[in-house]
Design a protein around this motif. Structure first.
Motif, PDB file in Angstrom:
ATOM      1  N   LYS A 183       0.787  -1.432   0.090  1.00  0.00           N
ATOM      2  CA  LYS A 183      -0.031   0.056   0.111  1.00  0.00           C
ATOM      3  C   LYS A 183       0.949   1.318  -0.014  1.00  0.00           C
ATOM      4  CE  LYS A 183      -4.450  -1.319   0.444  1.00  0.00           C
ATOM      5  NZ  LYS A 183      -5.506  -1.075  -0.468  1.00  0.00           N
ATOM      6  N   THR A 185       0.158   5.199   1.349  1.00  0.00           N
ATOM      7  CA  THR A 185      -0.865   6.026   2.265  1.00  0.00           C
ATOM      8  C   THR A 185      -0.600   7.460   2.451  1.00  0.00           C
ATOM      9  OG1 THR A 185      -1.657   4.143   2.995  1.00  0.00           O
ATOM     10  CG2 THR A 185      -2.360   6.125   4.177  1.00  0.00           C
ATOM     11  N   ASP A 195      -5.597   6.371   1.129  1.00  0.00           N
ATOM     12  CA  ASP A 195      -4.672   5.388   0.327  1.00  0.00           C
ATOM     13  C   ASP A 195      -4.709   5.560  -1.009  1.00  0.00           C
ATOM     14  OD1 ASP A 195      -4.284   3.892   2.659  1.00  0.00           O
ATOM     15  OD2 ASP A 195      -6.271   2.856   2.365  1.00  0.00           O
ATOM     16  N   ARG A 326      -3.428   0.259  11.491  1.00  0.00           N
ATOM     17  CA  ARG A 326      -3.724   1.239  10.652  1.00  0.00           C
ATOM     18  C   ARG A 326      -4.227   2.352  11.373  1.00  0.00           C
ATOM     19  NH1 ARG A 326      -4.841   2.608   5.245  1.00  0.00           N
ATOM     20  NH2 ARG A 326      -6.718   4.331   5.009  1.00  0.00           N
ATOM     21  N   GLU A 327      -5.068   2.042  12.577  1.00  0.00           N
ATOM     22  CA  GLU A 327      -5.549   3.211  13.176  1.00  0.00           C
ATOM     23  C   GLU A 327      -4.369   3.721  14.221  1.00  0.00           C
ATOM     24  OE1 GLU A 327      -8.397   4.519  13.201  1.00  0.00           O
ATOM     25  OE2 GLU A 327      -8.653   3.098  11.354  1.00  0.00           O
ATOM     26  N   THR A 427       1.318  -4.566   4.104  1.00  0.00           N
ATOM     27  CA  THR A 427       0.206  -4.502   5.290  1.00  0.00           C
ATOM     28  C   THR A 427       0.236  -5.415   6.289  1.00  0.00           C
ATOM     29  OG1 THR A 427      -1.491  -5.538   3.988  1.00  0.00           O
ATOM     30  CG2 THR A 427      -1.231  -3.183   3.579  1.00  0.00           C
TER      31      THR A 427
END
Length: 454
Positions: A183, A185, A195, A326-327, A427
């Protein structure tokens, strides 16, 4: 800042003449006080950098059946100390110019410093060739071509900035590897997370074929990359192939892209230099990728010396979804400091200054390259006022399944806008892992168009 391993008189290139390799006497340091790739064997004076003892071994929790998933061998370690706005000036001797700029720009930026681990490992054929290169490998044509070199570290005892840059260019990451879950981002200046690309990517280095026994040729391919994009919807179906050569004078890079809307492959000469990063939404340039990515013809490189500085290193925690999903990772202005591991390492410091008559949006850059993992480092890119404009650092970690490391994942901080881009990161579903080399026709324009239907 001058390292004691620099010769007293540097052999500089004039026109197309070759720079001299080091003497047999100097080369005897390799395997003694220097590793065979040129790092200092011993630790530093205060013990904060340990001696090199052979690199990392996989922890017992590693599953060879899932080679791209690497458990953190240092998960139980606590940070030794934290550098923040209250004390960063006390540590400035061990901070890069880019790290200092981040502290000055963002009052809440911090660095958690962990124990240093020298995790590098290299295969025997690479090390044997590095030792031969010390007395045989030279640069010609203003530092843009190699002569008399073997498939190993080209300049284990570098005498100038160009040689350090070639060591980075020919970093060892393995013969062939891929990831199905990459990914890119960006986090804009307001903190919005977007993203901008998802892809499967293959990287291949024909030079590192372990069966190879001959000298390198002057114009062969160093690195091949293919990326097949699958997200977001507007980018799905696009493909990119890049060939980078050992000949930076006449064949530095060839790139092709496939656009599904047009159903055709086109040559993409702009995938180089200071073209705004397409996957990174213009946060950084193409040659900001992996800290520095591409040919050396636009800059003069001065070797300042060697320093002990804090750099992101052994970034296993960044890929632990429970701690740094991710958070957690994507905080405003910079990645969550509690997910970024910093360690003290010795680095080669190179000043890149734009050549007369050449153009680039960065008139000057300072590059910091780790002495153990030659592709790991940081850069500070300056604007026309002399201020730090962008800061890039790699997200590196060593391989367990083989030798070398992964260093192509990176973060670019744009200090003007307050945004940053985290590019080509796994990821954690499949991760980067070694594969059998693909046939060369897999990396051709014809192969792109053959499978390029959205």
């Amino acid at each position: 800042m001058k390292t004691k391993y620099l010769p007293l008189a540097l052999c500089m290139m004039i026109g197309g003449q070759a720079m001299a390799a080091v003497s047999e006497e100097e080369a005897r340091q390799l395997g003694n006080n220097l590793t065979l790739w040129g790092a200092e064997q011993a630790g530093n004076a205060d013990g904060t950098i340990p001696a090199y003892t052979g690199g990392i071994q996989p922890p017992s929790s590693y599953d060879p059946g899932r080679p791209g998933i690497r458990p953190d061998p240092f998960a139980d370690e606590q940070a030794l100390f934290t550098i923040d706005a209250s004390n960063y000036k006390e540590h400035q001797e061990r901070l890069t110019s880019g790290a200092l700029a981040l502290f000055e720009k963002y009052p809440d930026f911090k660095i958690n410093v962990y124990p240093t681990h020298r995790t590098a490992r290299y295969p025997e054929h690479y090390l044997a060739n590095a030792k031969k290169n010390a007395t045989s490998c030279t640069l010609i044509e203003d530092g843009l071509q190699l002569k008399g070199c073997w498939a190993g570290t080209p300049f284990p005892i570098p005498q100038n900035g160009s040689e350090v840059m070639w060591n980075r260019y020919m970093k060892y990451e393995g013969h062939a590897f891929m990831s199905q879950d990459l990914k890119t981002t960006i986090v804009d200046g307001s903190g919005t997370v977007i993203d901008t690309a998802g892809q499967t990517q293959w990287n291949q280095y024909p030079l590192w074929d372990p069966s190879r026994t001959d000298l390198l040729k002057g114009d062969e391919i160093n690195e091949i990359l293919r990326a097949d994009y699958d997200s977001p919807a507007r980018k799905s179906g696009e493909k990119l192939v890049i060939h980078d050569s050992l000949n930076m004078l006449t064949n530095a890079r060839r790139a092709w892209s496939y656009l599904p809307g047009q159903r055709r492959v086109k040559l993409s000469p702009d995938v180089a230099y200071d073209t705004p990063s397409p996957a990174g939404a213009g946060i950084g340039t193409v040659d900001d990728s992996s800290v520095f990515y591409g040919a050396f013809d636009r800059y003069d490189f001065e070797l300042v010396g060697k320093r002990e500085v804090y750099i992101p290193y052994n970034m296993f925690k960044m890929y632990d979804a429970e701690q740094c999903g991710r958070e957690q990772v994507f905080t405003k202005n910079f990645a969550n400091p509690d997910c970024v591991r910093w360690e003290l390492h010795r680095v080669w410091v190179v000043e890149a200054t734009l050549k007369s008559g050449k153009r680039h949006i960065y008139p000057r850059r300072t590059l910091y390259w780790d002495e153990d993992f030659l592709g790991v480092g940081m850069s500070s890119a300056y604007d026309n006022t002399g201020s730090v404009y962008r800061v890039v650092h790699s997200e590196s970690f060593p391989k367990y399944e083989s030798y070398g490391h992964i260093s192509g994942q990176f973060i670019t901080h744009d200090l003007a806008s307050g945004a940053y881009a985290r590019q080509a990161y796994s990821t954690g579903r499949s991760g980067w892992h070694d594969i059998e080399p693909k046939p060369m026709n897999f990396f051709t324009p014809q192969a792109m168009s053959g499978g390029g239907v959205r």
